[in-house]
Design a protein around this motif. Structure first.
Motif, mmCIF file in Angstrom:
data_model
loop_
_atom_site.group_PDB
_atom_site.id
_atom_site.type_symbol
_atom_site.label_atom_id
_atom_site.label_comp_id
_atom_site.label_asym_id
_atom_site.label_seq_id
_atom_site.Cartn_x
_atom_site.Cartn_y
_atom_site.Cartn_z
ATOM 1 N N CYS A 198 0.931 -1.108 -0.089
ATOM 2 C CA CYS A 198 -0.076 0.260 0.058
ATOM 3 C C CYS A 198 0.876 1.243 -0.050
ATOM 4 O O CYS A 198 0.580 2.255 -0.757
ATOM 5 C CB CYS A 198 -0.895 -0.093 1.228
ATOM 6 N N VAL A 199 1.691 1.192 0.820
ATOM 7 C CA VAL A 199 2.739 2.496 0.794
ATOM 8 C C VAL A 199 3.374 2.862 -0.425
ATOM 9 O O VAL A 199 3.462 3.853 -0.814
ATOM 10 C CB VAL A 199 3.676 2.182 1.967
ATOM 11 N N GLY A 200 3.979 1.618 -1.111
ATOM 12 C CA GLY A 200 4.552 1.862 -2.395
ATOM 13 C C GLY A 200 3.549 2.111 -3.450
ATOM 14 O O GLY A 200 3.941 3.013 -4.359
ATOM 15 N N ALA A 201 2.345 1.806 -3.398
ATOM 16 C CA ALA A 201 1.093 2.146 -4.224
ATOM 17 C C ALA A 201 0.895 3.474 -4.170
ATOM 18 O O ALA A 201 0.643 4.506 -5.043
ATOM 19 C CB ALA A 201 0.076 1.578 -4.427
ATOM 20 N N ILE A 202 1.010 4.229 -2.956
ATOM 21 C CA ILE A 202 0.612 5.385 -2.736
ATOM 22 C C ILE A 202 1.740 6.330 -2.942
ATOM 23 O O ILE A 202 1.476 7.372 -3.731
ATOM 24 C CB ILE A 202 0.540 5.594 -0.968
ATOM 25 N N GLU A 203 3.027 6.168 -2.839
ATOM 26 C CA GLU A 203 4.004 6.759 -3.141
ATOM 27 C C GLU A 203 3.945 6.892 -4.862
ATOM 28 O O GLU A 203 3.967 8.030 -5.289
ATOM 29 C CB GLU A 203 5.352 6.113 -3.202
ATOM 30 N N ASP A 204 3.601 5.929 -5.564
ATOM 31 C CA ASP A 204 3.412 6.084 -6.829
ATOM 32 C C ASP A 204 2.309 6.826 -7.517
ATOM 33 O O ASP A 204 2.269 7.560 -8.262
ATOM 34 C CB ASP A 204 3.449 4.795 -7.706
ATOM 35 N N ALA A 205 1.253 6.903 -6.870
ATOM 36 C CA ALA A 205 -0.182 7.458 -7.100
ATOM 37 C C ALA A 205 0.122 9.207 -6.771
ATOM 38 O O ALA A 205 -0.339 9.616 -7.731
ATOM 39 C CB ALA A 205 -1.287 6.860 -6.195
#
Length: 343
Positions: A198-205
């Motif tokens: 989730c953290v990685g996806a948030i960073e990308d988003a």
């Protein structure tokens, strides 16, 4: 492996991968086809490629690539972030599932269970398992692990420069599963180390100005287990209109689905006006404990949230039946909060 639709079922995608890994010790071989074996040469990296998962025919097949552990970071009580670097582009994104291997070190893990020992013996001395990518760059990736057994202990104790092998590219990345053009709000619900992807996806988003606002609700048993608390606070402060997060400490408040009040927090949509949202406007990604995933998936379905607005990934606890009261809490609150009918 790409899903045939965007809604991943806990009993299929990742569960098939885990089941396939569990089958390996029964067949006296992990089932790698000769063409997929690593070269016996030292760590000159060969190109990683994904292979079709064949649960019925045996364990997943994949080309193996060498990498090295750059750092191991303790990010919460019992959780370690493993940072791996390699020479060639991997193409990984947060939410991809890969097979990750590390050499069996009997000195460090003398309590290795018989199953893992046998698997390592069948694999040239390398222990292995399926893990989810937390974040990735062109030549590196991070995996967040809960340190609960001999395999994860070996990774958590590894020193800089320790060789690993990896391969495969299963599951759909979190961002790819979200139809952002038809979504006004994204809710990520995680338990334990499920917060990593989730953290990685948030960073990308957050790099995409057109991506809808994101809310992260991460559950942990105790406060000491919370992962990346200060980092997430900083991201929320720097992106006040695009991201917020809240940890649920289940030993204090109960599970996120345990009470109507807890579910109302998730349904609150503080970055949006709930009056402007319908049941079709929010995308939910559920990741972690299978009981939580089942309850929320069933509750959202019962409330009328479309299947394509729910993506899931289950880590463990697959045999635990969902709690019907929790399902009813979710469906009642979500239906009441987003009752506007979409024409």
């Amino acid at each position: 492996l790409k899903a045939s639709n965007r809604t991943m079922k806990p009993s299929t995608q990742l569960c098939k991968i885990i089941l396939a890994f569990k089958l390996c010790h029964l067949s006296n071989s992990f089932g790698f086809m000769p063409g997929n074996q690593l070269s016996s040469r030292s760590p000159s990296l060969q190109r990683n490629s994904a292979h079709v998962l064949r649960a019925e025919g045996g364990p997943p097949q994949y080309d193996k690539t060498y990498g090295k552990i750059a750092t191991v970071e303790t990010v919460g009580l019992g959780s370690a972030m493993i940072h791996v670097e390699c020479d060639e582009p991997t193409g990984y994104q947060p939410g991809h599932v890969l097979a990750l291997e590390i050499e069996h070190n009997k000195d460090e893990t003398s309590d290795t269970n018989a199953k893992n020992s046998q698997d390592a013996a069948n694999n040239g001395g390398w222990m292995r398992g399926p893990y989810t990518i937390s974040r990735a760059t062109e030549n590196s990736f991070d995996v967040l692990m809960r340190v609960v057994g001999d395999k994860s202990k070996t990774f958590s104790l590894a020193s800089t420069g320790t060789s690993v092998r990896f391969g495969g590219k299963f599951h759909t990345p979190i961002i790819d599963g979200i139809q952002k053009d038809s979504t006004k709000r994204v809710v990520l619900l995680s338990t334990g180390v499920g917060v990593g992807p989730c953290v990685g996806a948030i960073e990308d988003a957050l790099k995409d100005t057109s991506f809808p606002p994101i809310e992260l609700y991460a559950s942990y048993k105790t406060k000491e287990e919370v992962v990346y608390s200060e980092y997430l606070d900083g991201m929320a402060a720097n992106h006040a209109t695009k991201f917020l997060w809240k940890p649920f400490i289940t030993s204090d408040t109960g599970r996120v689905s345990a009470t109507v009040d807890n579910v109302k927090i998730v349904a609150g949509a503080p970055l949006s006006s709930s009056n402007d949202l319908s049941l079709t406007d929010t995308h939910y990604h559920l990741i972690g404990n299978a009981q939580m995933v089942k309850e929320w998936k069933s509750g959202l379905e019962k409330a009328g949230v479309p299947d394509e607005k729910v993506t899931v990934e289950s880590y463990f606890n697959a045999k635990m039946a969902p709690n019907q009261d929790a399902i009813d809490n979710i469906s009642t609150v979500i239906a009441a909060s987003f009752s506007k009918v979409t024409e």
